[in-house]
Design a protein around this motif. Sequence first.
Motif, PDB file in Angstrom:
ATOM      1  N   LEU A 175       0.812  -1.216   0.000  1.00 60.21           N
ATOM      2  CA  LEU A 175       0.000   0.000   0.000  1.00 60.21           C
ATOM      3  C   LEU A 175       0.849   1.272   0.000  1.00 60.21           C
ATOM      4  O   LEU A 175       0.587   2.189  -0.787  1.00 60.21           O
ATOM      5  CB  LEU A 175      -0.955  -0.039   1.192  1.00 60.21           C
ATOM      6  N   PRO A 176       1.891   1.369   0.839  1.00 58.26           N
ATOM      7  CA  PRO A 176       2.728   2.576   0.785  1.00 58.26           C
ATOM      8  C   PRO A 176       3.449   2.758  -0.552  1.00 58.26           C
ATOM      9  O   PRO A 176       3.722   3.889  -0.960  1.00 58.26           O
ATOM     10  CB  PRO A 176       3.740   2.365   1.916  1.00 58.26           C
ATOM     11  N   HIS A 177       3.744   1.648  -1.243  1.00 59.70           N
ATOM     12  CA  HIS A 177       4.389   1.756  -2.560  1.00 59.70           C
ATOM     13  C   HIS A 177       3.436   2.389  -3.566  1.00 59.70           C
ATOM     14  O   HIS A 177       3.839   3.247  -4.369  1.00 59.70           O
ATOM     15  CB  HIS A 177       4.831   0.384  -3.079  1.00 59.70           C
ATOM     16  N   ILE A 178       2.188   1.969  -3.546  1.00 65.36           N
ATOM     17  CA  ILE A 178       1.186   2.552  -4.446  1.00 65.36           C
ATOM     18  C   ILE A 178       1.006   4.027  -4.122  1.00 65.36           C
ATOM     19  O   ILE A 178       0.983   4.875  -5.017  1.00 65.36           O
ATOM     20  CB  ILE A 178      -0.156   1.801  -4.347  1.00 65.36           C
ATOM     21  N   TYR A 179       0.899   4.337  -2.841  1.00 64.49           N
ATOM     22  CA  TYR A 179       0.738   5.718  -2.393  1.00 64.49           C
ATOM     23  C   TYR A 179       1.898   6.585  -2.899  1.00 64.49           C
ATOM     24  O   TYR A 179       1.695   7.651  -3.469  1.00 64.49           O
ATOM     25  CB  TYR A 179       0.656   5.750  -0.858  1.00 64.49           C
ATOM     26  N   ALA A 180       3.130   6.110  -2.694  1.00 66.17           N
ATOM     27  CA  ALA A 180       4.312   6.875  -3.105  1.00 66.17           C
ATOM     28  C   ALA A 180       4.338   7.069  -4.624  1.00 66.17           C
ATOM     29  O   ALA A 180       4.658   8.166  -5.114  1.00 66.17           O
ATOM     30  CB  ALA A 180       5.581   6.172  -2.640  1.00 66.17           C
ATOM     31  N   TYR A 181       4.012   6.020  -5.357  1.00 67.28           N
ATOM     32  CA  TYR A 181       3.993   6.118  -6.821  1.00 67.28           C
ATOM     33  C   TYR A 181       2.976   7.160  -7.283  1.00 67.28           C
ATOM     34  O   TYR A 181       3.285   8.027  -8.105  1.00 67.28           O
ATOM     35  CB  TYR A 181       3.684   4.757  -7.445  1.00 67.28           C
ATOM     36  N   LEU A 182       1.761   7.076  -6.763  1.00 66.53           N
ATOM     37  CA  LEU A 182       0.725   8.019  -7.183  1.00 66.53           C
ATOM     38  C   LEU A 182       1.077   9.448  -6.780  1.00 66.53           C
ATOM     39  O   LEU A 182       0.846  10.387  -7.537  1.00 66.53           O
ATOM     40  CB  LEU A 182      -0.639   7.621  -6.600  1.00 66.53           C
ATOM     41  N   LYS A 183       1.648   9.598  -5.606  1.00 70.54           N
ATOM     42  CA  LYS A 183       2.030  10.938  -5.143  1.00 70.54           C
ATOM     43  C   LYS A 183       3.102  11.535  -6.055  1.00 70.54           C
ATOM     44  O   LYS A 183       3.051  12.708  -6.410  1.00 70.54           O
ATOM     45  CB  LYS A 183       2.534  10.876  -3.702  1.00 70.54           C
ATOM     46  N   GLU A 184       4.044  10.718  -6.444  1.00 68.52           N
ATOM     47  CA  GLU A 184       5.161  11.198  -7.268  1.00 68.52           C
ATOM     48  C   GLU A 184       4.774  11.417  -8.737  1.00 68.52           C
ATOM     49  O   GLU A 184       5.204  12.379  -9.353  1.00 68.52           O
ATOM     50  CB  GLU A 184       6.317  10.197  -7.186  1.00 68.52           C
ATOM     51  N   THR A 185       3.960  10.516  -9.280  1.00 68.98           N
ATOM     52  CA  THR A 185       3.720  10.563 -10.725  1.00 68.98           C
ATOM     53  C   THR A 185       2.396  11.191 -11.135  1.00 68.98           C
ATOM     54  O   THR A 185       2.275  11.661 -12.255  1.00 68.98           O
ATOM     55  CB  THR A 185       3.782   9.151 -11.324  1.00 68.98           C
ATOM     56  N   GLN A 186       1.404  11.162 -10.265  1.00 66.12           N
ATOM     57  CA  GLN A 186       0.091  11.686 -10.637  1.00 66.12           C
ATOM     58  C   GLN A 186      -0.123  13.112 -10.148  1.00 66.12           C
ATOM     59  O   GLN A 186      -1.203  13.647 -10.264  1.00 66.12           O
ATOM     60  CB  GLN A 186      -1.014  10.771 -10.092  1.00 66.12           C
ATOM     61  N   GLN A 187       0.894  13.689  -9.547  1.00 64.41           N
ATOM     62  CA  GLN A 187       0.856  15.088  -9.114  1.00 64.41           C
ATOM     63  C   GLN A 187      -0.270  15.389  -8.127  1.00 64.41           C
ATOM     64  O   GLN A 187      -0.906  16.431  -8.199  1.00 64.41           O
ATOM     65  CB  GLN A 187       0.783  16.018 -10.329  1.00 64.41           C
TER      66      GLN A 187
ATOM     67  N   CYS B 124      -5.222   9.289  -1.183  1.00 59.74           N
ATOM     68  CA  CYS B 124      -5.487   8.037  -0.468  1.00 59.74           C
ATOM     69  C   CYS B 124      -6.636   7.269  -1.109  1.00 59.74           C
ATOM     70  O   CYS B 124      -6.593   6.034  -1.181  1.00 59.74           O
ATOM     71  CB  CYS B 124      -5.767   8.320   1.003  1.00 59.74           C
ATOM     72  N   VAL B 125      -7.642   7.979  -1.615  1.00 60.89           N
ATOM     73  CA  VAL B 125      -8.733   7.320  -2.338  1.00 60.89           C
ATOM     74  C   VAL B 125      -8.178   6.627  -3.574  1.00 60.89           C
ATOM     75  O   VAL B 125      -8.475   5.457  -3.839  1.00 60.89           O
ATOM     76  CB  VAL B 125      -9.845   8.327  -2.719  1.00 60.89           C
ATOM     77  N   ALA B 126      -7.346   7.329  -4.337  1.00 62.36           N
ATOM     78  CA  ALA B 126      -6.743   6.733  -5.535  1.00 62.36           C
ATOM     79  C   ALA B 126      -5.858   5.542  -5.176  1.00 62.36           C
ATOM     80  O   ALA B 126      -5.819   4.546  -5.904  1.00 62.36           O
ATOM     81  CB  ALA B 126      -5.930   7.787  -6.288  1.00 62.36           C
ATOM     82  N   THR B 127      -5.174   5.624  -4.048  1.00 59.83           N
ATOM     83  CA  THR B 127      -4.329   4.517  -3.591  1.00 59.83           C
ATOM     84  C   THR B 127      -5.166   3.272  -3.336  1.00 59.83           C
ATOM     85  O   THR B 127      -4.835   2.176  -3.804  1.00 59.83           O
ATOM     86  CB  THR B 127      -3.563   4.918  -2.312  1.00 59.83           C
ATOM     87  N   LEU B 128      -6.272   3.425  -2.616  1.00 62.09           N
ATOM     88  CA  LEU B 128      -7.113   2.261  -2.308  1.00 62.09           C
ATOM     89  C   LEU B 128      -7.830   1.736  -3.544  1.00 62.09           C
ATOM     90  O   LEU B 128      -8.015   0.526  -3.684  1.00 62.09           O
ATOM     91  CB  LEU B 128      -8.098   2.587  -1.200  1.00 62.09           C
TER      92      LEU B 128
END
Length: 160
Positions: free
Chosen positions: A27-39, A74-78
């Motif tokens: 879950l933290p990997h998805i969060y970090a990826y979305l935060k970094e790449t999806q702005q 966080c919604v996008a992460t889940l």
Amino acid sequence: MEIGLLRYLLNHFEHVSYEQVCSGIGLPHIYAYLKETQQFTELAWVIEKLATVVDGNPVIFQAAMAEVDQSPLCVATLKTFAAILGAEAGNLALKVLATGGIYLGGGIPPRILSFLQDGGFMQAFKNKGRFSTLLSRIPVHVILNPKVALLGAAYHGFEI
């Protein structure tokens, strides 16, 4: 998007598996990826809470399900987690021809039940080309009893 996540993870790990994505460690990997790449811009209260905890998963759950001041990241992460879990559950259902059903266990599925029910999970579960019709007939259940493993072990012990 998932190919981008895979590339992101391959830049951080020598080997990437489903367990590194659709489990508590993923879950933290998805969060970090979305935060970094999806702005995504994260909410201040989420940043503050994440900075004070070792395990950020409960914070991500809380921020995604908040009725007020909900975190879009966080919604996008889940949602991403649920879709990847659905795809892998569908793969497993095909591998073992689980026509009796799939049971999702562990600590995360009961906590994100609304995300599993919003359609993304089942869409990914059934998205298997010519096998989609077969998969649409396979029931998916979430194990809600946190003591089910203990109950199973006790049952087995009584059988012996």
